[in-house]
Design a protein around this motif. Sequence first.
Motif, PDB file in Angstrom:
ATOM      1  N   LYS A 221      18.315 -11.612 -24.157  1.00 39.83           N
ATOM      2  CA  LYS A 221      19.137 -10.380 -24.321  1.00 39.83           C
ATOM      3  C   LYS A 221      19.428  -9.480 -23.130  1.00 39.83           C
ATOM      4  CE  LYS A 221      17.551 -10.445 -29.157  1.00 39.83           C
ATOM      5  NZ  LYS A 221      16.829  -9.585 -30.212  1.00 39.83           N
ATOM      6  N   ILE A 222      18.694  -9.989 -21.817  1.00 39.48           N
ATOM      7  CA  ILE A 222      18.930  -9.157 -20.632  1.00 39.48           C
ATOM      8  C   ILE A 222      19.983  -9.535 -19.832  1.00 39.48           C
ATOM      9  CG2 ILE A 222      17.651  -8.703 -18.579  1.00 39.48           C
ATOM     10  CD1 ILE A 222      15.135  -9.388 -19.948  1.00 39.48           C
ATOM     11  N   PRO A 223      21.015  -8.650 -19.777  1.00 40.04           N
ATOM     12  CA  PRO A 223      22.139  -9.101 -18.801  1.00 40.04           C
ATOM     13  C   PRO A 223      21.684  -9.304 -17.435  1.00 40.04           C
ATOM     14  CG  PRO A 223      22.732  -6.990 -20.070  1.00 40.04           C
ATOM     15  CD  PRO A 223      20.933  -7.129 -20.153  1.00 40.04           C
ATOM     16  N   GLN A 224      22.623  -9.958 -16.615  1.00 38.56           N
ATOM     17  CA  GLN A 224      22.577 -10.252 -15.263  1.00 38.56           C
ATOM     18  C   GLN A 224      22.191  -9.266 -14.318  1.00 38.56           C
ATOM     19  OE1 GLN A 224      22.576 -13.528 -14.077  1.00 38.56           O
ATOM     20  NE2 GLN A 224      22.386 -13.081 -11.949  1.00 38.56           N
ATOM     21  N   GLU A 225      22.645  -8.122 -14.346  1.00 39.77           N
ATOM     22  CA  GLU A 225      22.445  -7.066 -13.356  1.00 39.77           C
ATOM     23  C   GLU A 225      21.130  -6.462 -13.911  1.00 39.77           C
ATOM     24  OE1 GLU A 225      23.935  -5.826 -10.440  1.00 39.77           O
ATOM     25  OE2 GLU A 225      25.141  -7.854 -11.065  1.00 39.77           O
ATOM     26  N   SER A 226      20.946  -6.073 -15.014  1.00 39.15           N
ATOM     27  CA  SER A 226      19.521  -5.396 -15.624  1.00 39.15           C
ATOM     28  C   SER A 226      18.402  -6.554 -15.111  1.00 39.15           C
ATOM     29  CB  SER A 226      19.552  -5.432 -17.048  1.00 39.15           C
ATOM     30  OG  SER A 226      20.646  -4.369 -17.376  1.00 39.15           O
ATOM     31  N   TYR A 227      18.662  -7.731 -15.190  1.00 36.75           N
ATOM     32  CA  TYR A 227      17.639  -8.946 -14.867  1.00 36.75           C
ATOM     33  C   TYR A 227      17.073  -8.365 -13.396  1.00 36.75           C
ATOM     34  CZ  TYR A 227      15.534 -13.393 -13.664  1.00 36.75           C
ATOM     35  OH  TYR A 227      14.763 -14.236 -13.529  1.00 36.75           O
ATOM     36  N   LYS A 228      17.971  -8.307 -12.632  1.00 31.56           N
ATOM     37  CA  LYS A 228      17.798  -8.052 -11.012  1.00 31.56           C
ATOM     38  C   LYS A 228      17.165  -6.748 -10.736  1.00 31.56           C
ATOM     39  CE  LYS A 228      21.481 -10.953  -9.027  1.00 31.56           C
ATOM     40  NZ  LYS A 228      22.518 -11.222  -7.998  1.00 31.56           N
ATOM     41  N   LYS A 229      17.568  -5.846 -11.559  1.00 32.94           N
ATOM     42  CA  LYS A 229      16.656  -4.687 -11.676  1.00 32.94           C
ATOM     43  C   LYS A 229      15.389  -4.772 -12.030  1.00 32.94           C
ATOM     44  CE  LYS A 229      21.073  -1.435 -11.935  1.00 32.94           C
ATOM     45  NZ  LYS A 229      21.368  -0.697 -12.926  1.00 32.94           N
ATOM     46  N   VAL A 230      15.147  -5.275 -13.055  1.00 30.17           N
ATOM     47  CA  VAL A 230      14.022  -5.717 -13.492  1.00 30.17           C
ATOM     48  C   VAL A 230      12.992  -6.518 -12.362  1.00 30.17           C
ATOM     49  CG1 VAL A 230      12.512  -7.094 -15.397  1.00 30.17           C
ATOM     50  CG2 VAL A 230      14.580  -5.711 -15.993  1.00 30.17           C
ATOM     51  N   ILE A 231      13.530  -7.381 -11.753  1.00 28.28           N
ATOM     52  CA  ILE A 231      12.948  -8.304 -10.729  1.00 28.28           C
ATOM     53  C   ILE A 231      12.314  -7.220  -9.806  1.00 28.28           C
ATOM     54  CG2 ILE A 231      13.086  -9.754  -8.923  1.00 28.28           C
ATOM     55  CD1 ILE A 231      15.009 -11.564 -10.709  1.00 28.28           C
ATOM     56  N   LYS A 232      13.160  -6.537  -9.256  1.00 23.91           N
ATOM     57  CA  LYS A 232      12.800  -5.549  -8.214  1.00 23.91           C
ATOM     58  C   LYS A 232      11.635  -4.690  -8.560  1.00 23.91           C
ATOM     59  CE  LYS A 232      17.151  -5.605  -6.087  1.00 23.91           C
ATOM     60  NZ  LYS A 232      18.378  -5.043  -5.658  1.00 23.91           N
ATOM     61  N   ILE A 233      11.726  -3.994  -9.964  1.00 24.09           N
ATOM     62  CA  ILE A 233      10.554  -3.283 -10.354  1.00 24.09           C
ATOM     63  C   ILE A 233       9.230  -3.969 -10.542  1.00 24.09           C
ATOM     64  CG2 ILE A 233       9.745  -2.102 -12.432  1.00 24.09           C
ATOM     65  CD1 ILE A 233      12.816  -1.270 -12.981  1.00 24.09           C
ATOM     66  N   VAL A 234       9.370  -5.104 -11.014  1.00 28.08           N
ATOM     67  CA  VAL A 234       8.270  -6.034 -11.151  1.00 28.08           C
ATOM     68  C   VAL A 234       7.412  -6.539  -9.766  1.00 28.08           C
ATOM     69  CG1 VAL A 234       7.559  -8.241 -11.965  1.00 28.08           C
ATOM     70  CG2 VAL A 234       8.759  -7.015 -13.325  1.00 28.08           C
ATOM     71  N   LEU A 235       8.389  -6.647  -8.787  1.00 26.91           N
ATOM     72  CA  LEU A 235       7.895  -6.886  -7.457  1.00 26.91           C
ATOM     73  C   LEU A 235       7.226  -5.622  -6.724  1.00 26.91           C
ATOM     74  CD1 LEU A 235      10.908  -8.883  -5.802  1.00 26.91           C
ATOM     75  CD2 LEU A 235       8.913  -9.883  -6.336  1.00 26.91           C
ATOM     76  N   PHE A 236       7.724  -4.591  -7.250  1.00 23.53           N
ATOM     77  CA  PHE A 236       7.306  -3.371  -6.489  1.00 23.53           C
ATOM     78  C   PHE A 236       5.663  -3.053  -7.176  1.00 23.53           C
ATOM     79  CE2 PHE A 236       6.302   1.375  -7.102  1.00 23.53           C
ATOM     80  CZ  PHE A 236       6.288   1.767  -5.461  1.00 23.53           C
ATOM     81  N   MET A 237       5.659  -3.267  -8.429  1.00 23.03           N
ATOM     82  CA  MET A 237       4.339  -3.115  -9.172  1.00 23.03           C
ATOM     83  C   MET A 237       3.401  -4.090  -8.770  1.00 23.03           C
ATOM     84  SD  MET A 237       5.772  -2.518 -13.103  1.00 23.03           S
ATOM     85  CE  MET A 237       4.192  -2.545 -13.852  1.00 23.03           C
ATOM     86  N   ILE A 238       3.753  -5.567  -8.646  1.00 22.79           N
ATOM     87  CA  ILE A 238       2.946  -6.485  -8.209  1.00 22.79           C
ATOM     88  C   ILE A 238       2.355  -6.217  -6.657  1.00 22.79           C
ATOM     89  CG2 ILE A 238       2.930  -8.932  -7.272  1.00 22.79           C
ATOM     90  CD1 ILE A 238       4.735  -9.286  -9.571  1.00 22.79           C
ATOM     91  N   ALA A 239       3.314  -5.639  -5.715  1.00 25.17           N
ATOM     92  CA  ALA A 239       2.889  -5.465  -4.326  1.00 25.17           C
ATOM     93  C   ALA A 239       1.730  -4.196  -4.558  1.00 25.17           C
ATOM     94  CB  ALA A 239       4.273  -4.892  -3.685  1.00 25.17           C
ATOM     95  N   CYS A 240       1.996  -3.155  -5.454  1.00 27.19           N
ATOM     96  CA  CYS A 240       1.140  -2.043  -5.312  1.00 27.19           C
ATOM     97  C   CYS A 240      -0.179  -2.508  -5.861  1.00 27.19           C
ATOM     98  CB  CYS A 240       1.646  -1.226  -6.327  1.00 27.19           C
ATOM     99  SG  CYS A 240       2.960  -0.069  -5.854  1.00 27.19           S
ATOM    100  N   PHE A 241      -0.187  -3.549  -6.820  1.00 25.09           N
ATOM    101  CA  PHE A 241      -1.231  -4.001  -7.348  1.00 25.09           C
ATOM    102  C   PHE A 241      -2.221  -4.942  -6.408  1.00 25.09           C
ATOM    103  CE2 PHE A 241      -3.999  -6.853  -9.932  1.00 25.09           C
ATOM    104  CZ  PHE A 241      -4.785  -5.917 -10.864  1.00 25.09           C
ATOM    105  N   LEU A 242      -1.478  -5.778  -5.693  1.00 27.31           N
ATOM    106  CA  LEU A 242      -1.910  -6.414  -4.512  1.00 27.31           C
ATOM    107  C   LEU A 242      -2.736  -5.653  -3.823  1.00 27.31           C
ATOM    108  CD1 LEU A 242       0.613  -9.482  -4.258  1.00 27.31           C
ATOM    109  CD2 LEU A 242      -1.867  -9.649  -5.327  1.00 27.31           C
ATOM    110  N   THR A 243      -2.089  -4.519  -3.287  1.00 34.24           N
ATOM    111  CA  THR A 243      -2.677  -3.746  -2.176  1.00 34.24           C
ATOM    112  C   THR A 243      -3.878  -3.102  -2.638  1.00 34.24           C
ATOM    113  OG1 THR A 243      -0.262  -3.257  -1.224  1.00 34.24           O
ATOM    114  CG2 THR A 243      -2.182  -1.634  -0.726  1.00 34.24           C
TER     115      THR A 243
END
Length: 248
Positions: A221-243
Amino acid sequence: MDFTTDFLIIFSIILLVSSLVHGTIGFGFPMIATPLLAMVTDVKTAILYIAIPTLFINLISIYSEGNFIQAVKRFYPIAILAMIGSAIGTQILIFSSSDFFKLLLALSIFLYLFIQKFRIEMKWIREKKRLSMVVFGLIAGIIGGLTNVMASILIIYSLESKHTKKEIIQSTNLCFLFGKVIQIVLFTIHGSFTEELIITSFSSLIIVFISMFIGLKIKDKIPQESYKKVIKIVLFMIACFLTYQTII
C-alpha cells in the motif's frame, strides 16, 4: 546476560518489531534487531542469535517481489562482492571490537542524507557502473560483516542507480543473503554457535514469519515516492541510534 525468561521475552519483542518493519519497507531487520539486542548482550552474540532468522527473512523478501531467478541472475555480481566483503568483516569481528565501525557507518549515512538534502548527485555511480558496484559491494559487505548493518550502504548505491522499489528490495536482500551465508560458515568454523543458540534461533522463526506476513501486506500500500521518503527517515533514525550506542 544469562539465558533467562526475561531474555527470551526481550528477544521475541525485538524480532517481532524488526520483522514487521522489514516486511513493510523491504529491509531493516538486522539494522534494528542487532543494535537493540546488543544492548542486552554483545554485538557478536547479537549477530549469532539473528543469523538464521535473517537468512529466512532475506529469502522471503526476495521471493515476495517475484521473478526470483531473474533477480539472482541480475544482482549476483554485487552479491558476490558483498559476500567477499562480509568474509573480511566477519574475520575482523571475531578478533576485535566493531564499535568504531558502527560510528563510521552512522557518519556515512549522515553524509548521504546531507548530499540528498542539497541535491548533490553522485553521478559517478551511474557513469562508472562497474567501479561503483565493486566499491559499494565490498564496503557494504565489510560493514555488514562487522556490524550486521549492510543495507544502508546498498540503499545509497541503489537510490543513486535509480533502482525501483522492487529492485532495491531484491538487490539488498540478495547481498545480505550471500553475506550472511559466508558469515555463518566462518562463525561455525570458529565454533561460535552453541546448541542453545541454534535452538532459540530456529524457534524464533514462528514470530518472524507472522510479523513478516503482516508487514508484506502493509508494504503493497506504500507508493514509490513515499517509499523513498520512508527509507531516508529510517536511515536517519538508524544513524542517530548507532551514534548514540557508540558514544554512550
